[in-house]
Design an enzyme around this catalytic site. Structure first.
Site, PDB file in Angstrom:
ATOM      1  N   GLU A 182       4.113 -10.919  -6.897  1.00  0.00           N
ATOM      2  CA  GLU A 182       2.997 -11.105  -7.823  1.00  0.00           C
ATOM      3  C   GLU A 182       3.210 -10.475  -9.191  1.00  0.00           C
ATOM      4  OE1 GLU A 182       1.946  -7.405  -5.362  1.00  0.00           O
ATOM      5  OE2 GLU A 182       3.050  -9.280  -5.135  1.00  0.00           O
ATOM      6  N   CYS A 239       5.356  -6.135   1.298  1.00  0.00           N
ATOM      7  CA  CYS A 239       5.698  -4.710   1.277  1.00  0.00           C
ATOM      8  C   CYS A 239       5.153  -4.011   2.527  1.00  0.00           C
ATOM      9  CB  CYS A 239       5.177  -4.083  -0.008  1.00  0.00           C
ATOM     10  SG  CYS A 239       5.967  -2.499  -0.419  1.00  0.00           S
ATOM     11  N   TYR A 240       4.129  -3.162   2.398  1.00  0.00           N
ATOM     12  CA  TYR A 240       3.535  -2.509   3.565  1.00  0.00           C
ATOM     13  C   TYR A 240       3.074  -3.545   4.581  1.00  0.00           C
ATOM     14  CZ  TYR A 240       0.186   0.242   6.335  1.00  0.00           C
ATOM     15  OH  TYR A 240      -0.499   0.841   7.363  1.00  0.00           O
ATOM     16  N   ASP A 275     -20.037 -11.146 -20.550  1.00  0.00           N
ATOM     17  CA  ASP A 275     -20.335 -11.189 -19.121  1.00  0.00           C
ATOM     18  C   ASP A 275     -21.821 -11.361 -18.841  1.00  0.00           C
ATOM     19  OD1 ASP A 275     -17.642 -10.585 -19.039  1.00  0.00           O
ATOM     20  OD2 ASP A 275     -17.989  -8.436 -18.779  1.00  0.00           O
ATOM     21  N   HIS A 323       7.451  -7.352  -4.264  1.00  0.00           N
ATOM     22  CA  HIS A 323       6.173  -7.815  -4.822  1.00  0.00           C
ATOM     23  C   HIS A 323       6.392  -9.077  -5.665  1.00  0.00           C
ATOM     24  CE1 HIS A 323       3.635  -4.387  -3.669  1.00  0.00           C
ATOM     25  NE2 HIS A 323       4.726  -3.673  -3.807  1.00  0.00           N
ATOM     26  N   LYS A 362     -12.305 -11.795 -16.201  1.00  0.00           N
ATOM     27  CA  LYS A 362     -12.852 -12.043 -17.532  1.00  0.00           C
ATOM     28  C   LYS A 362     -12.515 -13.435 -18.060  1.00  0.00           C
ATOM     29  CE  LYS A 362     -14.483  -9.461 -20.250  1.00  0.00           C
ATOM     30  NZ  LYS A 362     -15.883  -9.168 -20.675  1.00  0.00           N
ATOM     31  N   GLY A 387       0.832  -1.205   0.000  1.00  0.00           N
ATOM     32  CA  GLY A 387       0.000   0.000   0.000  1.00  0.00           C
ATOM     33  C   GLY A 387       0.857   1.241   0.000  1.00  0.00           C
TER      34      GLY A 387
END
Length: 534
Positions: free
Chosen positions: A182, A91-92, A239, A180, A389, A60
């Site tokens: 990810e 991280c944060y 969708d 990070h 999606k 964050g």
């Protein structure tokens, strides 16, 4: 509508506002593990209600030293330890763990942003046995750093500058990564997440789309009484079509679909879409032409956010009228509205009502999330709101929606209103855009590129350009072409067409569409831009 019951191996992410939070969710789901994001300041009761096996504290933009710095609730760490729940701070999240458990976090003398090299130190559970001494490139994004660890913690990786890059307390099952994992800029990040979830936490890769489908059908049947009717707003996109097919499977002919032509559709969209609904999907659909109504309300409006809210309100008004007509026919007014809202819609419209997300910024109000009026009479059923999606397309395949339909590029609910920059009713902007878009998309299909592109479309710019056509000076419109590649729509890269393709398309447009004398290409990724121009 209630959230489906969580599986025992759910990975819950507490969101503290990182731009990458959604990516953590997506990466974990790609490992066949169900993951969900809730606010980082959620109550302990809310967190425990999901019965998670693992809780991840996201990154964050905040500093743990700020007076209003968000944090997990009192008793969270004690609950996690007593219930054998693994906790990972990113991280944060790492800094929050250190500060809350008695360590020290200070403002770093040298900030670490971007690619950095780290080295694994000694034995490490989160990196795996035998990883000691291993070096890897990771993506850092932090100004503060941990300088003193809480009791029982040890440093298991350091950056090239000597900062703490990873820590762990194996006894309490608490771990932290200052980088990070990810993002793709951390090449071994997925390997680390995979090892952490499966080998360290013992999570099972048993989340399947079939399970979610059956769970959603169960929830729909629990929500909608056996004598109640439901309206579904069909846009012609993937969708809403998958949502309608799923609800139809659950309640049958008590579902009543409505397709609204709002005057903002693509070239021959109404007839093409209605033909697909009737011929291939066998869905009961009523078509309502409300183009004059929408365009009248949009006259003179140039702000994209205002456009979205106007369109959202008009859609709901039409659905309410449709509900009244069904009441006359069936003796009972429908109380529910089905929408194809996706997880990215909810994230980008953050903080939408009821989501309890407080640390991220609103990117745009999706007309079916942030654009809905507060006094809406119909209650929402959103069976896809936890899916991305590509997951919706997978669900569609299970539901036997034709593959050709599932591969359609996304089309925004507000339609061409967000692809005509400025007043959509001014001049012949909509007609020009429809023709340009048709040429562009058909050229992509003819070149065999359609399935390689996530989304492609044309944009009408509110500027005119001097040109030469037929040996005469023209002062005509400028249009932009945009095509992107993506996996889930949350991030995207522009598609690199061959020069010959662009040359051919540009010539076709300028020679075929009256009033256009200049074509440009958008080569911006997301971020910093969004996919749509607005």
């Amino acid at each position: 509508m209630e959230t489906p019951t969580m599986k025992p191996d759910t990975v819950l992410i507490l969101d503290y506002g990182s731009q990458y939070t959604h990516l953590i969710t997506r990466r974990i789901r790609s490992l066949n593990v169900f993951s969900l994001v809730i606010s980082g300041t959620s109550s302990l009761k809310s967190i425990t209600s999901y019965n998670p096996r693992v809780v991840i504290l996201s990154g964050g933009p905040h500093s743990v030293h700020a007076l209003d710095a968000p944090s997990f609730p009192d008793g969270f760490m004690e609950w996690a330890e007593s219930n054998g729940v693994h906790v990972l701070g990113i991280c944060y999240g790492l800094q929050l763990i250190v500060q809350k458990l008695g360590g020290v976090v200070v403002e770093g003398e040298s900030k670490e942003y971007g690619k950095m090299e780290i080295e694994v130190k000694g034995k490490s559970e989160i990196f795996g046995s035998g990883s000691g001494g291993e070096k890897q490139m990771v993506w850092m994004s932090h100004g503060d750093e941990a300088v003193k660890l809480p009791e029982g913690f040890e440093v298991v990786a350091q950056s090239a500058q000597g900062a703490v890059a990873a820590l762990e307390n194996r006894k309490k099952k608490i771990y932290g990564l200052q980088y990070h994992p990810e993002v793709t800029h951390s090449p071994k990040g997925m390997e680390t997440l995979r090892h952490f979830l499966f080998d360290v936490c013992g999570v099972s890769a048993d989340w399947k789309m079939e399970d979610l489908m059956e769970e959603e059908i169960k929830v729909i049947n629990q929500t909608v009484a056996s004598d109640e009717h439901v309206i579904c707003a069909l846009s012609g996109g993937v969708d809403s079509t998958v949502a309608a097919t799923l609800v139809h499977k659950a309640i049958g002919d008590r579902l009543h679909c409505i397709f609204v032509d709002n005057g903002l559709l693509r070239y021959k969209e109404q007839e093409r879409v209605m033909d697909t609904f009737e011929r291939d999907l066998h869905l009961p659909v009523t078509c309502v032409d409300a183009s004059e109504r929408f365009l009248s309300e949009l006259k003179g409006v140039v702000d994209p956010e205002t456009k979205r809210k106007i369109i959202g309100k008009e859609f709901i008004n039409i659905f309410d009228q449709f509900a009244q007509e069904l009441e006359k026919k069936h003796g009972k007014k429908p109380a529910f509205l089905v929408q194809g809202t996706l997880y990215p819609d909810v994230i980008e419209s953050c903080p939408p009502p009821g989501t309890d997300r407080t640390h991220s910024h609103t990117i745009k109000s999706h007309h079916n999330v942030g654009g809905l009026p507060k006094d809406m009479k119909l209650k929402l059923i959103e069976p896809l709101k936890l899916l991305f999606k590509d997951e919706v397309r997978e669900l569609g395949r299970i539901l036997n929606v034709p593959v050709g339909f599932l591969k359609r590029h996304p089309f925004p609910g507000p339609g061409l209103a967000v692809r005509v920059l400025g007043d959509v009713t001014q001049g012949n902007a909509l007609e020009v855009l429809r023709q340009v878009d048709e040429i562009f998309i058909q050229s992509i299909r003819d070149a065999g590129l359609y399935d390689s592109i996530w989304q492609a479309f044309a944009v009408f710019l509110p500027v005119r350009s001097v040109g030469v056509q037929g040996d005469k000076r023209t002062h005509s419109h400028v249009v932009a072409l945009r095509a992107v590649t993506s996996q889930d729509g949350m991030t995207a890269d522009w598609f690199n067409f061959e020069h010959k393709f662009l040359d051919d398309v540009s010539r076709k447009i300028c020679n075929s569409v009256q009033g256009v004398n200049r074509v440009v290409q958008d080569i911006t990724s997301k971020p910093p831009s969004t996919i749509e121009w607005e």
